[in-house]
Design a protein around this motif. Structure first.
Motif, PDB file in Angstrom:
ATOM      1  N   GLU A 131       7.857   2.511   7.806  1.00  0.00           N
ATOM      2  CA  GLU A 131       6.615   3.266   7.743  1.00  0.00           C
ATOM      3  C   GLU A 131       6.395   4.022   9.043  1.00  0.00           C
ATOM      4  O   GLU A 131       6.739   3.538  10.117  1.00  0.00           O
ATOM      5  N   GLU A 181      -6.205  -2.167   3.796  1.00  0.00           N
ATOM      6  CA  GLU A 181      -6.320  -3.625   3.798  1.00  0.00           C
ATOM      7  C   GLU A 181      -7.618  -4.112   4.448  1.00  0.00           C
ATOM      8  O   GLU A 181      -8.262  -5.022   3.949  1.00  0.00           O
ATOM      9  N   THR A 187      -2.234   2.098   5.945  1.00  0.00           N
ATOM     10  CA  THR A 187      -2.123   0.827   5.220  1.00  0.00           C
ATOM     11  C   THR A 187      -3.161  -0.162   5.733  1.00  0.00           C
ATOM     12  O   THR A 187      -3.823  -0.858   4.962  1.00  0.00           O
TER      13      THR A 187
END
Length: 136
Positions: free
Chosen positions: A41, A53, A49
């Motif tokens: 990534e 989350e 991300t």
């Protein structure tokens, strides 16, 4: 010194910029979503991300680096110096259900209020100088 990637989540409401702050899981301090590098990534992708989350946000991610800030992770003997690279993300959706929904609070605030809510001086400076018109 460890590296982390963070995201400054923002929106425009009535012509004014607002940013989304979240609380830490431990002491409830106001911060931005951030986390560790992820295999396969990009730095900005890892930050996005973490935004999902920790804050339940999705939106338009920019790979334009806003800047860096330093902080101490942990307390006492477990303290570890970290440097966070920060990327902007214009929030399109805010989910009710996301991985850390029951562990953190989140709050939309003005840039001025956000500067007063976060503790890290360099993060304050990044927020104070944030202008979404400069993002590609």
């Amino acid at each position: 010194m460890r590296t982390q990637f963070g995201v400054l989540c923002y929106r425009i409401r009535d012509g004014k910029v607002e940013v989304l702050l979240i609380t830490t899981r431990g002491r409830g301090r106001w911060i931005i979503p951030k986390g560790w590098p992820m295999d396969g990534e990009t730095p900005a992708g890892a930050a996005a991300t973490e935004a999902w989350e920790e804050a339940g946000v999705t939106g338009k991610l920019s790979h334009d680096l806003l800047g860096f800030y330093a902080y101490q992770k942990g307390r006492g003997r477990d303290r570890m110096p970290c440097m966070v690279a920060v990327f902007p993300l214009r929030v399109k959706k805010l989910a009710k259900n996301y991985p850390e929904a029951g562990q953190r609070r989140r709050k939309w605030v003005s840039l001025k209020k956000a500067v007063n809510m976060v503790r890290e001086p360099e993060l304050r400076k990044l927020i104070k100088g944030f202008d979404p018109r400069t993002i590609r």
